[in-house]
Design a protein around this motif. Structure first.
Motif, PDB file in Angstrom:
ATOM      1  N   GLY A  60      15.999  -8.567  -9.020  1.00  0.00           N
ATOM      2  CA  GLY A  60      15.576  -9.163  -9.184  1.00  0.00           C
ATOM      3  C   GLY A  60      14.655  -8.656  -7.621  1.00  0.00           C
ATOM      4  N   ARG A  61      15.760  -8.563  -6.398  1.00  0.00           N
ATOM      5  CA  ARG A  61      14.835  -8.318  -5.315  1.00  0.00           C
ATOM      6  C   ARG A  61      14.020  -6.523  -4.709  1.00  0.00           C
ATOM      7  NH1 ARG A  61      17.771 -12.423  -1.699  1.00  0.00           N
ATOM      8  NH2 ARG A  61      17.950 -13.928  -2.930  1.00  0.00           N
ATOM      9  N   ARG A  62      13.193  -6.916  -4.411  1.00  0.00           N
ATOM     10  CA  ARG A  62      12.264  -5.927  -3.601  1.00  0.00           C
ATOM     11  C   ARG A  62      13.051  -5.349  -2.683  1.00  0.00           C
ATOM     12  NH1 ARG A  62       6.940  -7.427  -0.560  1.00  0.00           N
ATOM     13  NH2 ARG A  62       7.516  -8.898  -0.151  1.00  0.00           N
ATOM     14  N   VAL A  63      12.925  -3.827  -2.764  1.00  0.00           N
ATOM     15  CA  VAL A  63      14.413  -3.039  -1.630  1.00  0.00           C
ATOM     16  C   VAL A  63      13.344  -1.446  -2.258  1.00  0.00           C
ATOM     17  CG1 VAL A  63      16.221  -4.312  -2.415  1.00  0.00           C
ATOM     18  CG2 VAL A  63      15.827  -2.412  -3.315  1.00  0.00           C
ATOM     19  N   LEU A  64      13.935  -0.640  -1.125  1.00  0.00           N
ATOM     20  CA  LEU A  64      13.671   0.842  -0.705  1.00  0.00           C
ATOM     21  C   LEU A  64      14.343   1.312  -1.578  1.00  0.00           C
ATOM     22  CD1 LEU A  64      11.566   0.200   2.457  1.00  0.00           C
ATOM     23  CD2 LEU A  64      10.470   0.205   0.700  1.00  0.00           C
ATOM     24  N   ALA A  65      14.155   1.866  -2.233  1.00  0.00           N
ATOM     25  CA  ALA A  65      15.435   3.070  -3.547  1.00  0.00           C
ATOM     26  C   ALA A  65      15.458   4.810  -2.215  1.00  0.00           C
ATOM     27  CB  ALA A  65      14.881   3.676  -4.746  1.00  0.00           C
ATOM     28  N   CYS A  66      14.674   4.601  -1.274  1.00  0.00           N
ATOM     29  CA  CYS A  66      14.999   5.945  -0.413  1.00  0.00           C
ATOM     30  C   CYS A  66      15.765   5.598   1.255  1.00  0.00           C
ATOM     31  CB  CYS A  66      13.963   6.577  -0.017  1.00  0.00           C
ATOM     32  SG  CYS A  66      12.410   5.211   1.349  1.00  0.00           S
ATOM     33  N   LEU A  67      16.512   4.443   1.295  1.00  0.00           N
ATOM     34  CA  LEU A  67      17.021   4.228   2.230  1.00  0.00           C
ATOM     35  C   LEU A  67      18.200   2.984   1.850  1.00  0.00           C
ATOM     36  CD1 LEU A  67      14.364   2.708   4.926  1.00  0.00           C
ATOM     37  CD2 LEU A  67      15.737   4.925   4.830  1.00  0.00           C
ATOM     38  N   ALA A  68      18.307   3.694   0.231  1.00  0.00           N
ATOM     39  CA  ALA A  68      19.853   2.635  -0.620  1.00  0.00           C
ATOM     40  C   ALA A  68      20.460   4.514  -0.705  1.00  0.00           C
ATOM     41  CB  ALA A  68      19.567   2.167  -1.681  1.00  0.00           C
ATOM     42  N   LEU A  69      21.193   4.257  -0.870  1.00  0.00           N
ATOM     43  CA  LEU A  69      22.742   5.192  -1.544  1.00  0.00           C
ATOM     44  C   LEU A  69      23.088   4.771  -2.233  1.00  0.00           C
ATOM     45  CD1 LEU A  69      25.426   6.151   2.050  1.00  0.00           C
ATOM     46  CD2 LEU A  69      22.851   7.485   0.849  1.00  0.00           C
ATOM     47  N   ALA A  70      22.759   5.718  -3.479  1.00  0.00           N
ATOM     48  CA  ALA A  70      23.068   5.536  -4.702  1.00  0.00           C
ATOM     49  C   ALA A  70      25.006   5.232  -4.501  1.00  0.00           C
ATOM     50  CB  ALA A  70      22.882   6.708  -6.082  1.00  0.00           C
ATOM     51  N   VAL A  71      25.722   5.555  -4.122  1.00  0.00           N
ATOM     52  CA  VAL A  71      27.103   5.512  -3.981  1.00  0.00           C
ATOM     53  C   VAL A  71      27.252   3.927  -3.544  1.00  0.00           C
ATOM     54  CG1 VAL A  71      27.246   6.011  -2.000  1.00  0.00           C
ATOM     55  CG2 VAL A  71      29.485   6.679  -3.626  1.00  0.00           C
ATOM     56  N   ALA A  72      26.345   3.507  -3.004  1.00  0.00           N
ATOM     57  CA  ALA A  72      26.426   1.641  -2.772  1.00  0.00           C
ATOM     58  C   ALA A  72      26.027   0.853  -3.049  1.00  0.00           C
ATOM     59  CB  ALA A  72      26.210   1.732  -0.870  1.00  0.00           C
ATOM     60  N   HIS A  73      25.250   1.572  -4.932  1.00  0.00           N
ATOM     61  CA  HIS A  73      24.829   0.534  -5.432  1.00  0.00           C
ATOM     62  C   HIS A  73      25.142   1.111  -7.276  1.00  0.00           C
ATOM     63  CE1 HIS A  73      22.022  -1.378  -2.849  1.00  0.00           C
ATOM     64  NE2 HIS A  73      22.195   0.085  -2.064  1.00  0.00           N
ATOM     65  N   ASP A  74      26.861   1.340  -7.153  1.00  0.00           N
ATOM     66  CA  ASP A  74      27.187   1.522  -8.313  1.00  0.00           C
ATOM     67  C   ASP A  74      27.244  -0.188  -8.663  1.00  0.00           C
ATOM     68  OD1 ASP A  74      29.111   2.262 -10.200  1.00  0.00           O
ATOM     69  OD2 ASP A  74      30.850   2.129  -9.070  1.00  0.00           O
ATOM     70  N   GLY A  75      27.188   0.148 -10.354  1.00  0.00           N
ATOM     71  CA  GLY A  75      26.751  -0.804 -11.536  1.00  0.00           C
ATOM     72  C   GLY A  75      25.426  -2.090 -10.900  1.00  0.00           C
ATOM     73  N   ALA A 106       5.169  -6.169  -5.722  1.00  0.00           N
ATOM     74  CA  ALA A 106       4.759  -7.428  -5.951  1.00  0.00           C
ATOM     75  C   ALA A 106       4.815  -8.977  -7.013  1.00  0.00           C
ATOM     76  CB  ALA A 106       2.800  -7.071  -6.944  1.00  0.00           C
ATOM     77  N   VAL A 107       5.865  -8.114  -7.842  1.00  0.00           N
ATOM     78  CA  VAL A 107       6.592  -8.746  -8.522  1.00  0.00           C
ATOM     79  C   VAL A 107       7.489  -9.186  -7.732  1.00  0.00           C
ATOM     80  CG1 VAL A 107       7.909  -8.541 -10.730  1.00  0.00           C
ATOM     81  CG2 VAL A 107       5.996  -7.582  -9.982  1.00  0.00           C
ATOM     82  N   GLY A 108       8.188  -8.522  -7.248  1.00  0.00           N
ATOM     83  CA  GLY A 108       9.820  -9.112  -6.113  1.00  0.00           C
ATOM     84  C   GLY A 108       8.223 -10.361  -4.900  1.00  0.00           C
ATOM     85  N   MET A 109       6.978 -10.044  -4.559  1.00  0.00           N
ATOM     86  CA  MET A 109       6.870 -10.724  -3.429  1.00  0.00           C
ATOM     87  C   MET A 109       6.419 -12.251  -4.237  1.00  0.00           C
ATOM     88  SD  MET A 109       3.308 -12.001  -2.946  1.00  0.00           S
ATOM     89  CE  MET A 109       2.099 -10.738  -3.296  1.00  0.00           C
ATOM     90  N   LEU A 110       5.873 -11.990  -5.152  1.00  0.00           N
ATOM     91  CA  LEU A 110       5.753 -13.395  -6.156  1.00  0.00           C
ATOM     92  C   LEU A 110       6.699 -14.034  -6.316  1.00  0.00           C
ATOM     93  CD1 LEU A 110       3.074 -11.460  -8.492  1.00  0.00           C
ATOM     94  CD2 LEU A 110       2.346 -13.791  -6.577  1.00  0.00           C
ATOM     95  N   ALA A 111       8.177 -13.761  -6.836  1.00  0.00           N
ATOM     96  CA  ALA A 111       9.042 -14.085  -6.837  1.00  0.00           C
ATOM     97  C   ALA A 111       9.799 -15.068  -5.548  1.00  0.00           C
ATOM     98  CB  ALA A 111      10.866 -13.142  -7.872  1.00  0.00           C
ATOM     99  N   GLU A 112       9.616 -13.703  -4.600  1.00  0.00           N
ATOM    100  CA  GLU A 112       9.965 -14.881  -3.843  1.00  0.00           C
ATOM    101  C   GLU A 112       8.920 -16.264  -3.167  1.00  0.00           C
ATOM    102  OE1 GLU A 112       9.189 -11.314  -0.203  1.00  0.00           O
ATOM    103  OE2 GLU A 112      10.952 -10.162  -1.672  1.00  0.00           O
ATOM    104  N   ALA A 113       7.843 -16.190  -3.080  1.00  0.00           N
ATOM    105  CA  ALA A 113       6.900 -17.400  -3.140  1.00  0.00           C
ATOM    106  C   ALA A 113       7.184 -17.967  -4.048  1.00  0.00           C
ATOM    107  CB  ALA A 113       5.126 -16.512  -3.049  1.00  0.00           C
ATOM    108  N   GLU A 114       7.929 -17.257  -4.860  1.00  0.00           N
ATOM    109  CA  GLU A 114       8.043 -19.194  -6.207  1.00  0.00           C
ATOM    110  C   GLU A 114       8.522 -19.899  -5.178  1.00  0.00           C
ATOM    111  OE1 GLU A 114       6.950 -20.847  -9.271  1.00  0.00           O
ATOM    112  OE2 GLU A 114       6.252 -19.040  -8.575  1.00  0.00           O
ATOM    113  N   ARG A 115       9.936 -18.759  -4.814  1.00  0.00           N
ATOM    114  CA  ARG A 115      11.059 -19.297  -4.065  1.00  0.00           C
ATOM    115  C   ARG A 115      10.759 -20.140  -2.578  1.00  0.00           C
ATOM    116  NH1 ARG A 115      15.503 -15.316  -3.235  1.00  0.00           N
ATOM    117  NH2 ARG A 115      17.143 -17.583  -2.388  1.00  0.00           N
ATOM    118  N   GLU A 116       9.131 -20.311  -1.957  1.00  0.00           N
ATOM    119  CA  GLU A 116       9.175 -21.044  -1.126  1.00  0.00           C
ATOM    120  C   GLU A 116       9.484 -20.324   0.345  1.00  0.00           C
ATOM    121  OE1 GLU A 116       6.601 -23.198  -1.554  1.00  0.00           O
ATOM    122  OE2 GLU A 116       6.540 -23.951  -2.960  1.00  0.00           O
ATOM    123  N   TRP A 117       9.592 -18.744   0.654  1.00  0.00           N
ATOM    124  CA  TRP A 117       9.698 -18.150   1.421  1.00  0.00           C
ATOM    125  C   TRP A 117       8.929 -18.028   2.259  1.00  0.00           C
ATOM    126  CZ3 TRP A 117      13.387 -13.489   0.341  1.00  0.00           C
ATOM    127  CH2 TRP A 117      14.165 -13.663  -0.291  1.00  0.00           C
TER     128      TRP A 117
END
Lengths: 329, 167
Positions: free
Chosen positions: B55-70, B111-122
């Motif tokens: 549910g959180r917006r992140v950059l897939a180019c800076l994430a290692l696949a192996v660190a996101h098993d599951g 935008a979807v991630g950002m709207l959820a952040e705004a919803e949480r009053e960030w």
């Protein structure tokens, strides 16, 4: 990128042992800086020890009114945390002035303190750089120098530290909690980042294998007003040319206490002790602000491209102090 | 060094073998044929690879696949239901929030991630009062979307699309 072994230790002590016992190993947290450096060839670890699940990611109240920030807390969670927004608003502001929403969701508190310079030559492996390759020379001295440091640089390195968060934490007198092979130690943030001297390859005082576990902030100063102001070339998503974090308490028209830190001017976030000393006990006047800021930069050394940073830093500091001491501001 | 991981992508579970050096972006595109997230700069500067991770917006180019098993990954292609577009994607169409479309999946996920952040009053960098409820105006949208670059310059349409979703 060279091949590496990836591991997830069971706890922080195991993580420390894994890195301390292997000169090619390094910790991985959010990865926003490290993974990029691995792609660029700036970092070539042979083992990555993932610490995201073994360092705390909570913000907790400490007895006495301070807070402890787990090193795994993301920049976005920290900026949005109610305790931080209420007690240390300049820290929220600094975090929110850095990077982008996506990066803040990945980047951690510990990783932010350890992020490396954005000096273009450090990031370009085809050019000499003493920080990346000790003894190879400094390309920034003669090359594109707009981002270069103006305080505390050496003939070996003129890089600046890029963090916004660390500048606010420095003004807040933060303390870094570190776990190493021989146990825990605490390092005041003011002593954590190094000036380049003869060893620009060392950004901090950490030894290989030492892991940041938390950052402690002391209780906020009663009655102090604070802010973080960042000057950059775009309205958003850019590193600072200069930034200022400041807290000021005024009593009876005089500056009772102040703490000021600068970003973008040195190899480390820069605590303005001279300016603070000049200001303490002085009446709140524009002259006092300027005299103090000028005292801090009295020994600034500039090159062809970065002379603008000195007046920019002085003007920004004076403007910040003015805004924090306005009666109805 | 090969490792086998599982990823749940847009609701579907996959098992795949990746080299430890593989980024999440390359695992999605080259490993699984999920081409919605785009490779723009590959250095975390452009936002074209933005996906939602739990549910959180992140950059897939800076994430290692192996660190996101599951991990549970949502790409722009997985946001709608069947033929029904997600409201943010619909609004991008209605407001011409793109020209060439290359940055669009990243823009939409962001935008979807950002709207959820705004919803949480960030709060954001342009939020004046850090303790008051967040009021999402154009300045807020622009600031919160600053990590997504559009080379065609479709920003007015992007801001308009997100503004409509907020209304």
């Amino acid at each position: 990128m060279i091949p590496f072994v990836y591991s997830r230790p069971g706890d922080a002590a195991e993580a420390v042992e894994a890195v301390a016992g292997d000169p090619g190993a390094t910790f991985l947290a959010g990865g926003t800086n490290l993974v990029d450096h691995m792609k660029l060839g700036i970092a070539s670890p042979t083992a990555l020890v993932d610490v995201r699940e073994v360092v705390d990611d909570a913000v907790e109240e400490l007895p006495g009114g301070g807070v402890r920030i787990g090193a795994g807390t993301t920049n976005s969670e920290l900026a949005a945390h109610p305790l931080v927004r209420r007690r240390y608003p300049l820290l929220s502001s600094a975090l929110l002035a850095g990077a982008s929403g996506q990066l803040r969701n990945m980047a951690t508190t510990g990783g932010n303190l350890l992020q490396r310079t954005r000096c273009v030559y450090f990031q370009d492996v085809t050019t000499p750089c003493n920080k990346r390759e000790p003894g190879s020379g400094c390309s920034a001295l003669e090359g594109h120098g707009r981002d270069n440091a103006v305080l505390g640089a050496s003939e070996r390195c003129v890089a600046t530290h890029p963090s916004d968060m660390a500048v606010a934490m420095l003004a807040l007198d933060a303390e870094v909690r570190v776990l190493g092979p021989s146990g825990e130690r605490r390092v005041p943030l003011a002593d954590f980042h190094r000036l380049p001297g003869a060893e620009p390859e060392r950004d901090t005082v950490l030894e290989h294998g030492e892991l940041i576990t938390a950052v402690d902030l002391p209780a906020p100063q009663e009655g102090a007003r604070s802010t973080y102001r960042k000057v950059r070339e775009r309205a958003s998503y850019a590193f600072a040319l200069v930034s200022v974090a400041a807290l000021v308490s005024v009593r009876g028209g005089q500056i009772a206490d102040t703490r000021i830190a600068f970003g973008g001017v040195a190899h480390a976030p820069w605590r303005a002790r001279r300016a603070e000393e000049v200001l303490r006990g002085r009446p709140v006047t524009e002259t006092a602000f300027r005299v103090a800021a000028e005292a801090e930069f009295a020994e600034a050394r500039t090159g062809r491209d970065n002379a603008f940073k000195v007046p920019l830093a002085i003007n920004t500091c004076a403007a910040v102090l003015r805004s924090l001491t306005e009666v109805n501001g | 060094m090969d490792t086998t991981i599982t990823l749940k992508v847009d609701g579907e579970r996959h098992e795949l073998t990746v080299d430890t050096r593989t980024t999440l972006l390359d695992a999605l595109r080259d490993g699984l044929g999920v081409y919605s997230p785009k490779k723009g700069c590959d250095h975390g500067q452009c936002g074209a690879c933005t996906v939602l991770l739990a549910g959180r917006r992140v950059l897939a180019c800076l994430a290692l696949a192996v660190a996101h098993d599951g991990a549970e990954v949502t790409t722009a292609a997985g946001l709608g239901r069947g033929d029904e577009l997600h409201p943010v994607a619909r609004a991008f169409l209605d407001h011409d929030g793109f020209q060439c479309g290359y940055c669009t999946p990243g823009q939409i996920c962001s935008a979807v991630g950002m709207l959820a952040e705004a919803e949480r009053e960030w709060p954001s960098h342009v939020t004046e009062d850090l303790e008051a409820p967040v009021e999402m105006d154009e300045a807020e949208i622009r600031e919160r979307m600053s990590g997504n670059i559009c080379r065609c310059g479709a920003y007015p349409g992007i801001v308009g699309a997100i503004g409509e979703v907020l209304r």
